[in-house]
Structures are given as structure tokens and as C-alpha cells.
Design an enzyme around this catalytic site. Structure first.
Site, PDB file in Angstrom:
ATOM      1  CD  GLU A   1      -1.078   0.521   3.717  1.00  0.00           C
ATOM      2  OE1 GLU A   1      -1.762   1.548   3.575  1.00  0.00           O
ATOM      3  OE2 GLU A   1      -1.030  -0.114   4.785  1.00  0.00           O
TER       4      GLU A   1
ATOM      5  CE  LYS B   1       0.421   1.385  14.508  1.00  0.00           C
ATOM      6  NZ  LYS B   1       0.665   2.684  13.903  1.00  0.00           N
TER       7      LYS B   1
HETATM    8  N1  PSU Z   1      -3.025   0.793  10.664  1.00  0.00           N
HETATM    9  C1  PSU Z   1      -1.718   1.028  10.869  1.00  0.00           C
HETATM   10  N2  PSU Z   1      -1.067   1.838  10.001  1.00  0.00           N
HETATM   11  C2  PSU Z   1      -1.710   2.427   8.938  1.00  0.00           C
HETATM   12  C3  PSU Z   1      -3.084   2.159   8.744  1.00  0.00           C
HETATM   13  C4  PSU Z   1      -3.701   1.350   9.622  1.00  0.00           C
HETATM   14  O1  PSU Z   1      -1.143   0.506  11.814  1.00  0.00           O
HETATM   15  O2  PSU Z   1      -1.092   3.181   8.187  1.00  0.00           O
HETATM   16  C5  PSU Z   1      -3.766   2.756   7.542  1.00  0.00           C
HETATM   17  C6  PSU Z   1      -3.826   1.707   6.412  1.00  0.00           C
HETATM   18  O3  PSU Z   1      -3.634   2.359   5.171  1.00  0.00           O
HETATM   19  C7  PSU Z   1      -5.226   1.171   6.534  1.00  0.00           C
HETATM   20  C8  PSU Z   1      -5.991   2.427   6.915  1.00  0.00           C
HETATM   21  O4  PSU Z   1      -5.715   0.593   5.338  1.00  0.00           O
HETATM   22  O5  PSU Z   1      -5.117   3.090   7.833  1.00  0.00           O
HETATM   23  C9  PSU Z   1      -7.325   2.159   7.554  1.00  0.00           C
HETATM   24  O6  PSU Z   1      -7.973   3.373   7.775  1.00  0.00           O
HETATM   25  P1  PSU Z   1      -9.488   3.419   8.318  1.00  0.00           P
HETATM   26  O7  PSU Z   1      -9.407   2.929   9.737  1.00  0.00           O
HETATM   27  O8  PSU Z   1      -9.878   4.866   8.216  1.00  0.00           O
HETATM   28  O9  PSU Z   1     -10.281   2.519   7.424  1.00  0.00           O
END
Ligand code: PSU
Ligand code: MN
Length: 313
Positions: free
Chosen positions: A30, A164
Site C-alpha cells: 500500500e 494496532k
Molecule cells: N493501521 C496502521 N497503520 C496504517 C493504517 C492502519 O497501523 O497506516 C492505515 C492503512 O492504510 C489502513 C488504513 O488501510 O489506515 C485504515 O484506515 P481506516 O481505519 O480509516 O479505514
């Protein structure tokens, strides 16, 4: 090389195009982690280390972004540098993808949109250290990451270090079970929590043999499931952070986010930054370490999968 899939233009780097044409292993990566995961210049350096780790594992890295109205699989070093150092490149999840492609600008792809792109590009493996999940308090906010919904729709094997603990990992596991998304922990009993070795949740499945994982992934698809297959690998013991160290910080950060009115797709970055700030150097070392080690395992598993496909062809 440009190919049009339906009407979505897809550009491959030469290296990725060659690898795919020859049936060699490729791991999709990504770009949102570059633009929104770490500060510059750590983000650029880490993105390169992650690509090197995929190579060390035996596969070709394909970092995916949107530029000029096209999906690019295989960012160049210049692309990575530009994404790492340009402020304001939008975070693009699955639902944003059609709009950002139509606008013709730059877009940083999350896990969800990368998985969409990987499937269209014919790349069966994707790796990222931290996936999105069900947020804490989701019973009130309904904040569930599109990453999870996309896993129920895209045929890609996702290698990760869990998620996380800013998220509700128990509810995240429930969601995956309800939606029939396999979760396999590679050489470990527990579902990991990004820079913590364990989330405290036992993994539903453990597999130690890479060839067996490859077969399980293919079985999932042969059984008619048009969905993802999750494989977890934990951070290295020596770089790990103790869960109890980050727990209080997370609780505080969630309260602060609510106070500051942070909502929607901005919440994940806000919470990650708060944890990183509170734990200082150790968390960024753990952060880099888990990004790199996950990518290496992703490379190895993609290589085992490509071998399996060759042997069973
Ligand atoms: N968790 C991490 N690091 C990240 C992300 C999530 O530890 O960088 C990023 C990833 O790109 C993931 C996105 O796909 O956040 C998810 O965001 P949301 O919770 O808004 O869907
Ligand atoms: Mn959300």
C-alpha cells in the site's frame, strides 16, 4: 506498460509486468502508509526497506498508488520520494478510488483499495503491517474500516502483523469470522497487534509450513469464496512493545479525539500519531521493524505460493 481492465487504466512497472508474465511471485504493497503512516523522511526510507524485504523474501514488490487517472502497480523510487514528501496527497480507500481516478490527481491507497487494485492487476499476495478493523466504540459510532469489508470481496492473500490496538481487536476477529474470512497465524499461536507480539487473542488457526499455507489459500478460492485470506506474522520479539505500555496512551488518545471532534477517515492517523508521540523512539523503531519483517514474510509466502502454482499446474 499500460493495460485497460474494463475501463480502469492500470500501469505496471516493467519489473512487475515481467514478473507477472513469467509467473514469478509479486507482493502488492500500500502507499497510504507512506503518505500518512510515518513522517518524512522516515516514510521514504522505510518504503524502500519494505521493498528490499519483499525481495529478500524472494518476490518482486509492487507498491500501488494512483497517479494521473491511472492505478500504478510498481512505484519508482521517484514516485516513492514524491509521495513521501508531498503534503496533502489524499488517503484513498475503496469508495474513493473511482472518484480520484476520474479527477486525475495523486492518491495514496489504503489496504482496502490496494487489495482492489491487486486483484485487478492479477497479484494474489498483498502485505501490510497493520490492517484496519473495528474501532473501539463502534457499537455507537459504527466505525468499521473499509479494509474489513473489502476483505469480504477481493480474492487476495493478505499478510499482516494484525492490527494496532487502537482498534477493538476482539470485534475485528468477530467480524472476520462472521464473514468467513480465514485468519491463519504463521508460526505463532496468537493474533498479533502490530508492534505487540500478541493481542491476547488466540488465533483461530496456526500453520507453520509455507507450502501448506499456499495450498490453504488456493483451497479457499477453489471452494468458491470470492474473498481474502489473512495470514499474520508478529513483530520480532526484540523490537516489540509491551501491550500495557500503550494501553493508557490509546485510551487517552481516543478521549482526546472525541474532544477534538476527529471523525471519519481522519481518526486512524490521529490515534497512530498520538501513540507514536507518547512512546517516542521505541515505537518508531518497532514501527519500522514490523513493516519490514511483515514484508519479508509476505515475500516468502508469495514465493511459496508461486512454487505451489507451478507444481500443481
Ligand atoms: N493501521 C496502521 N497503520 C496504517 C493504517 C492502519 O497501523 O497506516 C492505515 C492503512 O492504510 C489502513 C488504513 O488501510 O489506515 C485504515 O484506515 P481506516 O481505519 O480509516 O479505514
Ligand atoms: Mn473509519
Amino acid at each position: 506498460m499500460t493495460r485497460n481492465h474494463g475501463r480502469v487504466p492500470l500501469v505496471f512497472s516493467e519489473e512487475v509486468a515481467d514478473a507477472l508474465a513469467e509467473g514469478r511471485p509479486v507482493v502488492a504493497l500500500e502507499s497510504n502508509v507512506i503518505t500518512h503512516g510515518l513522517p518524512y523522511p522516515d516514510n521514504a526510507a522505510t518504503a524502500r526497506k519494505v521493498e528490499d524485504a519483499v525481495r529478500a523474501g524472494g518476490a518482486v514488490p509492487a507498491t500501488i498508488c494512483v497517479e494521473g487517472g491511472r492505478i500504478r502497480a510498481g512505484m519508482t523510487d521517484e514516485d516513492v520520494e514524491r509521495f513521501a514528501s508531498t503534503p496533502g496527497i489524499p488517503k484513498v480507500s475503496s469508495r474513493d478510488l473511482p472518484v480520484v481516478l476520474a479527477q486525475g490527481g495523486l492518491g495514496a491507497l489504503t489496504v482496502a483499495s490496494s487489495v482492489v487494485a491487486a486483484e485487478i492487476a492479477g497479484i494474489p499476495f498483498f502485505s501490510s503491517a497493520g490492517i484496519g478493523g473495528v474501532h473501539r466504540g463502534a457499537e455507537k459510532t459504527m466505525d468499521v474500516s473499509s479494509d474489513l469489508i473489502q476483505f469480504t470481496r477481493s480474492k487476495v492473500a493478505v499478510v499482516c502483523a494484525g492490527a494496532k490496538s487502537i482498534l477493538d481487536l476482539g470485534l475485528t476477529m468477530e467480524f472476520l469470522e462472521t464473514h468467513c474470512v480465514p485468519v491463519v497465524s504463521y508460526r505463532s499461536d496468537d493474533f498479533p497487534a502490530f508492534y505487540c507480539v500478541s493481542s491476547g487473542i488466540r488465533s483461530p488457526q496456526r500453520l507453520d509450513d509455507e507450502a501448506v499455507i499456499a495450498r490453504a489459500v488456493e483451497n479457499h478460492w477453489a471452494l468458491g469464496n470470492h474473498s481474502s485470506f489473512l495470514i499474520t506474522t508478529p513483530v520480532r520479539e526484540e523490537d516489540a512493545i509491551d501491550a500495557s505500555e500503550v494501553d493508557a496512551v490509546i485510551t487517552g488518545a481516543i478521549a482526546a479525539a472525541e474532544r477534538d471532534g476527529v471523525r471519519g477517515n481522519a481518526i486512524t492517523k490521529y490515534l497512530m500519531r498520538a501513540v507514536d508521540a507518547a512512546t517516542e523512539g521505541r515505537s518508531s523503531r518497532a514501527n519500522m521493524s514490523v513493516l519490514v519483517s511483515t514484508a519479508e514474510v509476505g515475500g516468502r509466502l508469495a514465493a511459496a505460493h508461486a512454487r505451489y502454482l507451478r507444481e500443481t499446474a
